[in-house]
Scaffold this active site. Structure first.
Site, PDB file in Angstrom:
ATOM      1  CB  ILE A 246      26.102  61.486  31.644  1.00 24.26           C
ATOM      2  CG1 ILE A 246      24.967  61.789  30.669  1.00 24.26           C
ATOM      3  CG2 ILE A 246      26.843  62.774  31.995  1.00 24.26           C
ATOM      4  CD1 ILE A 246      23.838  62.635  31.307  1.00 24.26           C
ATOM      5  CG  HIS A 247      29.033  55.692  29.772  1.00 22.43           C
ATOM      6  ND1 HIS A 247      28.701  55.501  28.446  1.00 22.43           N
ATOM      7  CD2 HIS A 247      30.379  55.861  29.785  1.00 22.43           C
ATOM      8  CE1 HIS A 247      29.787  55.549  27.696  1.00 22.43           C
ATOM      9  NE2 HIS A 247      30.819  55.774  28.479  1.00 22.43           N
ATOM     10  CG  ASP A 248      27.450  54.516  35.379  1.00 14.44           C
ATOM     11  OD1 ASP A 248      28.447  54.508  36.110  1.00 14.44           O
ATOM     12  OD2 ASP A 248      27.232  53.640  34.510  1.00 14.44           O
TER      13      ASP A 248
END
Ligand code: RIB
Ligand code: CA
Length: 346
Positions: A246-248
Site C-alpha cells: 500500500i504505497h500511497d
C-alpha cells in the site's frame, strides 16, 4: 454522555489516481479525524484529467461528492509526460466498472487551488502527495511562502536506501518529474515525511488484512476489494506475490501516525542529470560524528522502518469505516457553484 470533539486534520490530497491513490481516498474518507478539504490531480499513472475523473468517481462511490476535485499539471516541468498504464490499467482504475457521471474543476489548477486554500487557512492545512510533485512545485513557485503556510506534507516517493521501481535507481513518482521533486525536497517545510519504497515495499497486505477487507459489504469495501485485486494482479506477475503493497496509503498513515515509523533526518537530493540514474533520490547517510559537510538544504523525515502491525491494522480499519464519515457541510464539491469550466465523465 459528553461527546469529545475530534480535532479534524484538514488535508489536501494531490494524487495521480491510480489504484493505490484510490485506496488512499477510501482510507481518508473513513477517518473521522480527517477533513478531506480538496483533491488535486497530476499526470503520472494516468493523465491529470483522467486522474481527476477517477478521483471524482471514487468519491462519488464513497458518498463524498462534497469534496472538490481539481485538475492539475498535465505534464512534468522539464521532460515529456509518461504514464503507468501497465500497472494501473488504461483508465487508471484497472478498468473496473464505476459510476463515471461526475464533474471536476478546470477553472483553476490544482496548484492554484492549493495556494488559495493555504492562504485562506494559514498554518492549518496538511498535504498528502501520492503522485509526481509537479503541482506542489508549481504551488511553491506561485507562493514561495507556502512552506510557512502549510502545517506539514507527506510524500509517497523516492527510494533512498533501496532500488527504484520505475528504473533500478528511481521510484516512479520522482522519475515522472525529478525537477519538481528537487524543488519540493529543498523547500524547507515545517514538517515533511517521505514514505519511499524503503518502507512502502514492506507494506504487503497480509492474508488476514485481505480476508478482513474481503468480508466487507459496504460500497467502499467492495471498491477496495476490486482495486486490491487489480493491484495484486500486477504484483503477482512482477514480484510473484498474491498481494500488493500500500504505497500511497502509507504516506497518509505516517502523516496521521508518525509514531508508526522510524526516520532518518536527511537532506534528500534528486539526480537531475540525463542518463541511467536520473530521478534517483540521494542522501548523505555517512555516520560521521564530526566534520560532516553542512547539508545542502533543510533535512526531511525519511521513513526507514515501520511498525507494520499497527500500520496495516490502521489501514484496514480505515477501509472498514470508509463511506460512513459525514460529508463536510457547506463544502463546495462536485455540485459546487464555483464550477465554471468542467470536464465531465463518460
Ligand atoms: O512508486 C509508487 C507510486 O507510483 C505510487 O504513488 C503509485 O500510485 C504510482 O504513482
Ligand atoms: Ca500515486
Amino acid at each position: 454522555m459528553t461527546e469529545t470533539a475530534i480535532t479534524r486534520r484538514r488535508i489536501v490530497l494531490d494524487c495521480d489516481t491510480g489504484l493505490d491513490d484510490t485506496l488512499t481516498l477510501i482510507f481518508l474518507s473513513g477517518r473521522p479525524d480527517v477533513e478531506l478539504v480538496a483533491v488535486g490531480t497530476v499526470h503520472g499513472n494516468v493523465s491529470a484529467v483522467q486522474g481527476a475523473l477517477n478521483s471524482a468517481a471514487v468519491l462519488k462511490t464513497l458518498g463524498r461528492t462534497d469534496v472538490p476535485v481539481t485538475v492539475g499539471a498535465r505534464h512534468p516541468l522539464a521532460q515529456p509526460v509518461q504514464y503507468s498504464a501497465k500497472v494501473h490499467g488504461s483508465d487508471g482504475l484497472g478498468e473496473i466498472p464505476i459510476d463515471r457521471e461526475v464533474r471536476v474543476r478546470t477553472d483553476i489548477s490544482a496548484a492554484e487551488q492549493l495556494v488559495r486554500l493555504a492562504r485562506q487557512h494559514p498554518g492549518e492545512l496538511e498535504i498528502i502527495a501520492t503522485g509526481p510533485l509537479t503541482n506542489i512545485a508549481l504551488a511553491l513557485m506561485i507562493e514561495p511562502e507556502l512552506p510557512n503556510l502549510i502545517a506539514g506534507i507527506a510524500v509517497m516517493g523516492g527510494a533512498v536506501t533501496v532500488p527504484g521501481n520505475n528504473t533500478p535507481w528511481a521510484e516512479s513518482n520522482i522519475k515522472h518529474d525529478p525537477e519538481a521533486a528537487s524543488l519540493v525536497f529543498s523547500a524547507g517545510w515545517r514538517r515533511c515525511v517521505l514514505a519511499g519504497l524503503d518502507v512502502t515495499l514492506t507494506t504487503w497486505l497480509r492474508s488476514a488484512d485481505l480476508a478482513a477487507i474481503d468480508a466487507l459489504t459496504t460500497p467502499a469495501g467492495r471498491l477496495a476489494q476490486q482495486i486490491i485485486g487489480k493491484f495484486s494482479a500486477y504484483f503477482s506477475v512482477t514480484y510473484g506475490r498474491q498481494s500488493c503493497p500500500i504505497h500511497d496509503p502509507t504516506a497518509a498513515i505516517l502523516l496521521l501516525h508518525p509514531e508508526y515509523g522510524e526516520y532518518g533526518r536527511w537532506s534528500v537530493q534528486v539526480e537531475l542529470a540525463p542518463g541511467l540514474t536520473r530521478g534517483a533520490t540521494l542522501a548523505d547517510r555517512r555516520p560521521f560524528v564530526a566534520n560532516k559537510p553542512a547539508p545542502p538544504h533543510p533535512p526531511i523525515e525519511v521513513a526507514t522502518r515501520l511498525d507494520l502491525d499497527r500500520l496495516l491494522e490502521c489501514f484496514v480499519a480505515g477501509i472498514r469505516a470508509a463511506g460512513t464519515a459525514p460529508a463536510q457541510q457547506g463544502q463546495q464539491g462536485q455540485q459546487g457553484q464555483q464550477m465554471e469550466k468542467e470536464v465531465s465523465g463518460d
